[in-house]
Motif scaffolding. Sequence first.
Motif, PDB file in Angstrom:
ATOM      1  N   MET A   1      11.428  20.529 -12.846  1.00  0.00           N
ATOM      2  CA  MET A   1      11.842  20.524 -11.439  1.00  0.00           C
ATOM      3  C   MET A   1      13.354  20.415 -11.172  1.00  0.00           C
ATOM      4  SD  MET A   1      10.521  17.538  -8.760  1.00  0.00           S
ATOM      5  CE  MET A   1       8.862  18.228  -8.768  1.00  0.00           C
ATOM      6  N   GLU A   2      13.853  21.200 -10.277  1.00  0.00           N
ATOM      7  CA  GLU A   2      15.368  21.027  -9.983  1.00  0.00           C
ATOM      8  C   GLU A   2      15.320  19.867  -8.951  1.00  0.00           C
ATOM      9  OE1 GLU A   2      18.878  23.267  -7.246  1.00  0.00           O
ATOM     10  OE2 GLU A   2      17.147  24.282  -7.915  1.00  0.00           O
ATOM     11  N   TYR A   3      15.751  18.617  -9.391  1.00  0.00           N
ATOM     12  CA  TYR A   3      15.648  17.519  -8.566  1.00  0.00           C
ATOM     13  C   TYR A   3      16.494  17.623  -7.488  1.00  0.00           C
ATOM     14  CZ  TYR A   3      12.585  15.705 -12.307  1.00  0.00           C
ATOM     15  OH  TYR A   3      11.746  15.400 -13.143  1.00  0.00           O
ATOM     16  N   LYS A   4      16.146  17.270  -6.144  1.00  0.00           N
ATOM     17  CA  LYS A   4      17.042  17.122  -4.959  1.00  0.00           C
ATOM     18  C   LYS A   4      16.465  15.700  -4.660  1.00  0.00           C
ATOM     19  CE  LYS A   4      16.860  21.894  -3.860  1.00  0.00           C
ATOM     20  NZ  LYS A   4      16.437  22.792  -2.888  1.00  0.00           N
ATOM     21  N   SER A   5      17.441  14.969  -3.819  1.00  0.00           N
ATOM     22  CA  SER A   5      17.206  13.656  -3.461  1.00  0.00           C
ATOM     23  C   SER A   5      15.616  13.646  -2.554  1.00  0.00           C
ATOM     24  CB  SER A   5      18.173  13.029  -2.651  1.00  0.00           C
ATOM     25  OG  SER A   5      18.412  13.698  -1.361  1.00  0.00           O
ATOM     26  N   VAL A  17      15.637   9.587  -6.062  1.00  0.00           N
ATOM     27  CA  VAL A  17      17.150   9.047  -6.158  1.00  0.00           C
ATOM     28  C   VAL A  17      17.431   8.366  -7.227  1.00  0.00           C
ATOM     29  CG1 VAL A  17      17.018   9.010  -3.761  1.00  0.00           C
ATOM     30  CG2 VAL A  17      16.434   7.012  -4.766  1.00  0.00           C
ATOM     31  N   ASP A  18      18.807   8.248  -7.531  1.00  0.00           N
ATOM     32  CA  ASP A  18      19.143   7.480  -9.006  1.00  0.00           C
ATOM     33  C   ASP A  18      20.022   6.362  -8.636  1.00  0.00           C
ATOM     34  OD1 ASP A  18      21.482   8.711  -7.992  1.00  0.00           O
ATOM     35  OD2 ASP A  18      21.738   9.910  -9.851  1.00  0.00           O
ATOM     36  N   LYS A  19      19.865   5.908  -7.358  1.00  0.00           N
ATOM     37  CA  LYS A  19      20.541   4.328  -7.095  1.00  0.00           C
ATOM     38  C   LYS A  19      19.956   4.004  -5.713  1.00  0.00           C
ATOM     39  CE  LYS A  19      24.146   6.777  -4.195  1.00  0.00           C
ATOM     40  NZ  LYS A  19      25.753   6.863  -4.306  1.00  0.00           N
ATOM     41  N   LYS A  20      20.038   2.588  -5.655  1.00  0.00           N
ATOM     42  CA  LYS A  20      19.308   2.091  -4.523  1.00  0.00           C
ATOM     43  C   LYS A  20      19.716   2.707  -2.918  1.00  0.00           C
ATOM     44  CE  LYS A  20      18.636  -2.772  -6.065  1.00  0.00           C
ATOM     45  NZ  LYS A  20      19.040  -4.282  -5.481  1.00  0.00           N
ATOM     46  N   GLN A  21      18.611   2.873  -2.415  1.00  0.00           N
ATOM     47  CA  GLN A  21      18.767   3.849  -0.916  1.00  0.00           C
ATOM     48  C   GLN A  21      18.047   3.055   0.085  1.00  0.00           C
ATOM     49  OE1 GLN A  21      17.426   7.918  -0.089  1.00  0.00           O
ATOM     50  NE2 GLN A  21      19.463   8.194  -0.824  1.00  0.00           N
ATOM     51  N   ARG A  22      18.696   2.660   0.983  1.00  0.00           N
ATOM     52  CA  ARG A  22      18.008   2.262   2.162  1.00  0.00           C
ATOM     53  C   ARG A  22      17.788   3.201   3.271  1.00  0.00           C
ATOM     54  NH1 ARG A  22      19.304  -3.868   4.124  1.00  0.00           N
ATOM     55  NH2 ARG A  22      20.191  -4.648   2.336  1.00  0.00           N
ATOM     56  N   SER A  23      16.712   3.456   3.787  1.00  0.00           N
ATOM     57  CA  SER A  23      16.098   4.294   4.985  1.00  0.00           C
ATOM     58  C   SER A  23      17.008   4.169   5.965  1.00  0.00           C
ATOM     59  CB  SER A  23      14.651   4.185   5.280  1.00  0.00           C
ATOM     60  OG  SER A  23      14.348   4.933   6.241  1.00  0.00           O
ATOM     61  N   ASN A  24      17.121   5.266   6.551  1.00  0.00           N
ATOM     62  CA  ASN A  24      18.127   5.254   7.857  1.00  0.00           C
ATOM     63  C   ASN A  24      17.300   5.087   9.017  1.00  0.00           C
ATOM     64  OD1 ASN A  24      20.535   6.155   6.470  1.00  0.00           O
ATOM     65  ND2 ASN A  24      19.921   8.267   6.465  1.00  0.00           N
ATOM     66  N   GLU A  25      16.242   5.200   8.834  1.00  0.00           N
ATOM     67  CA  GLU A  25      15.132   4.780   9.831  1.00  0.00           C
ATOM     68  C   GLU A  25      14.167   3.534   9.822  1.00  0.00           C
ATOM     69  OE1 GLU A  25      15.140   6.755  12.694  1.00  0.00           O
ATOM     70  OE2 GLU A  25      16.622   8.432  11.963  1.00  0.00           O
ATOM     71  N   SER A  38       7.963   6.309  -9.838  1.00  0.00           N
ATOM     72  CA  SER A  38       8.589   5.478 -10.687  1.00  0.00           C
ATOM     73  C   SER A  38       9.664   4.637  -9.868  1.00  0.00           C
ATOM     74  CB  SER A  38       9.431   6.393 -11.670  1.00  0.00           C
ATOM     75  OG  SER A  38      10.408   7.042 -10.865  1.00  0.00           O
ATOM     76  N   GLY A  39      10.116   3.567 -10.226  1.00  0.00           N
ATOM     77  CA  GLY A  39      10.846   2.666  -9.501  1.00  0.00           C
ATOM     78  C   GLY A  39      10.001   1.631  -8.510  1.00  0.00           C
ATOM     79  N   GLU A  40      10.524   1.137  -7.520  1.00  0.00           N
ATOM     80  CA  GLU A  40      10.055   0.315  -6.537  1.00  0.00           C
ATOM     81  C   GLU A  40      10.380   0.840  -5.162  1.00  0.00           C
ATOM     82  OE1 GLU A  40       9.657  -3.659  -9.305  1.00  0.00           O
ATOM     83  OE2 GLU A  40      11.096  -3.421  -7.539  1.00  0.00           O
ATOM     84  N   SER A  41       9.256   0.512  -4.377  1.00  0.00           N
ATOM     85  CA  SER A  41       9.693   0.499  -2.946  1.00  0.00           C
ATOM     86  C   SER A  41       9.650  -0.695  -2.323  1.00  0.00           C
ATOM     87  CB  SER A  41       9.043   1.785  -2.108  1.00  0.00           C
ATOM     88  OG  SER A  41       9.092   1.804  -0.728  1.00  0.00           O
ATOM     89  N   HIS A  42      10.665  -1.007  -1.644  1.00  0.00           N
ATOM     90  CA  HIS A  42      10.475  -2.635  -0.812  1.00  0.00           C
ATOM     91  C   HIS A  42      10.293  -2.374   0.561  1.00  0.00           C
ATOM     92  CE1 HIS A  42      12.926  -4.535  -4.660  1.00  0.00           C
ATOM     93  NE2 HIS A  42      12.073  -3.741  -4.740  1.00  0.00           N
ATOM     94  N   PRO A  72      15.504   2.424  -8.005  1.00  0.00           N
ATOM     95  CA  PRO A  72      15.197   2.875  -9.216  1.00  0.00           C
ATOM     96  C   PRO A  72      14.848   2.190 -10.371  1.00  0.00           C
ATOM     97  CG  PRO A  72      17.319   3.700  -8.561  1.00  0.00           C
ATOM     98  CD  PRO A  72      16.915   2.725  -7.678  1.00  0.00           C
ATOM     99  N   GLY A  73      13.965   2.567 -11.207  1.00  0.00           N
ATOM    100  CA  GLY A  73      13.435   1.646 -12.470  1.00  0.00           C
ATOM    101  C   GLY A  73      14.290   1.715 -13.697  1.00  0.00           C
ATOM    102  N   PRO A  74      13.782   1.154 -14.783  1.00  0.00           N
ATOM    103  CA  PRO A  74      14.499   1.096 -15.973  1.00  0.00           C
ATOM    104  C   PRO A  74      14.793   2.363 -16.444  1.00  0.00           C
ATOM    105  CG  PRO A  74      12.788  -0.337 -16.211  1.00  0.00           C
ATOM    106  CD  PRO A  74      12.380   0.309 -14.769  1.00  0.00           C
ATOM    107  N   GLU A  75      14.184   3.497 -16.215  1.00  0.00           N
ATOM    108  CA  GLU A  75      14.625   4.654 -16.575  1.00  0.00           C
ATOM    109  C   GLU A  75      15.537   5.643 -15.681  1.00  0.00           C
ATOM    110  OE1 GLU A  75      11.574   4.810 -13.330  1.00  0.00           O
ATOM    111  OE2 GLU A  75      11.777   3.969 -15.202  1.00  0.00           O
ATOM    112  N   GLY A  76      15.889   4.832 -14.767  1.00  0.00           N
ATOM    113  CA  GLY A  76      17.099   5.255 -13.847  1.00  0.00           C
ATOM    114  C   GLY A  76      16.865   6.106 -12.526  1.00  0.00           C
TER     115      GLY A  76
END
Length: 267
Positions: A1-5, A17-25, A38-42, A72-76
């Motif tokens: 897959m060609e990863y896009k955000s 995403v490869d870094k913490k990202q807050r939703s704009n909405e 993968s990772g977590e959603s808060h 992102p999780g431990p895998e980044g």
Amino acid sequence: MEYKSHILFSNLLYSCVDKKQRSNESFVPEHAFGYIISGESHQKTNEGTLVFKAGTVGLVRRNQLIKSEKVPGPEGEFKSINLFFDQAFLRRYSAEHKLAPAKSYTGNPVCLLPPDPFIKGYFDSLLPYFNHPEQASDTMADLKTREAVELLLRLDPSLYDFLFDFSEPYKIDLEAYMNKHYMFNVPAAQFAKLTGRSLASFKRDFEKVFGTSPGQWLQQKRLAEAYYLIREKGQKPSEVYLDVGFENLSHFSYSFKKAFGVVPSRV
């Protein structure tokens, strides 16, 4: 897959995403059905924060104020798939299947669902379409949305009311609601809808209750909370401004200095 955000087609969304990202909405207009790859959603509401870890599936009911953060999780990487059930689709589905009217839903608006191999398989089946979006179509999205409804009702029949309660927010206590939700950065029109009012009646009632306009009250309330968090709790301005409802740090700093005569970092 060609990863896009983010990859979106119809009502299906893939996020990576490869870094913490807050939703704009902060406003969730339609039911959301999601799987964390993968990772977590808060998911932060006025009641607290719910963490969706990798491998979990959740439902968020429409007309909710939620601040979400992708971690992102431990895998980044953080990866997820979300499907949105809009009201037009659900009404059409209900009519086609001659469903009985749902009861008013009074359960939790944010649900963490139990592990289920059929739902896990369902989300796995969506991945090829994000690998090859040229193969996706509105017809396919409609079929997969119908499949999602069937799987949810199979997993938990009580979700019938969650999905098919089409009632809109009714008029509620404005003062109590705003004091609990002022930190969510949404337009006045959204607050009006969520308190069961037209925009005009919301502004009129707001003036009666608080003696000022929604915009002025919200800014004063958010700045007062920010001052408390920085002065009394030792939090940094960069940690505070989003939490209290400001969009960017520079506007927050300007407003803070105007209100208190000192920049936030000097409190």
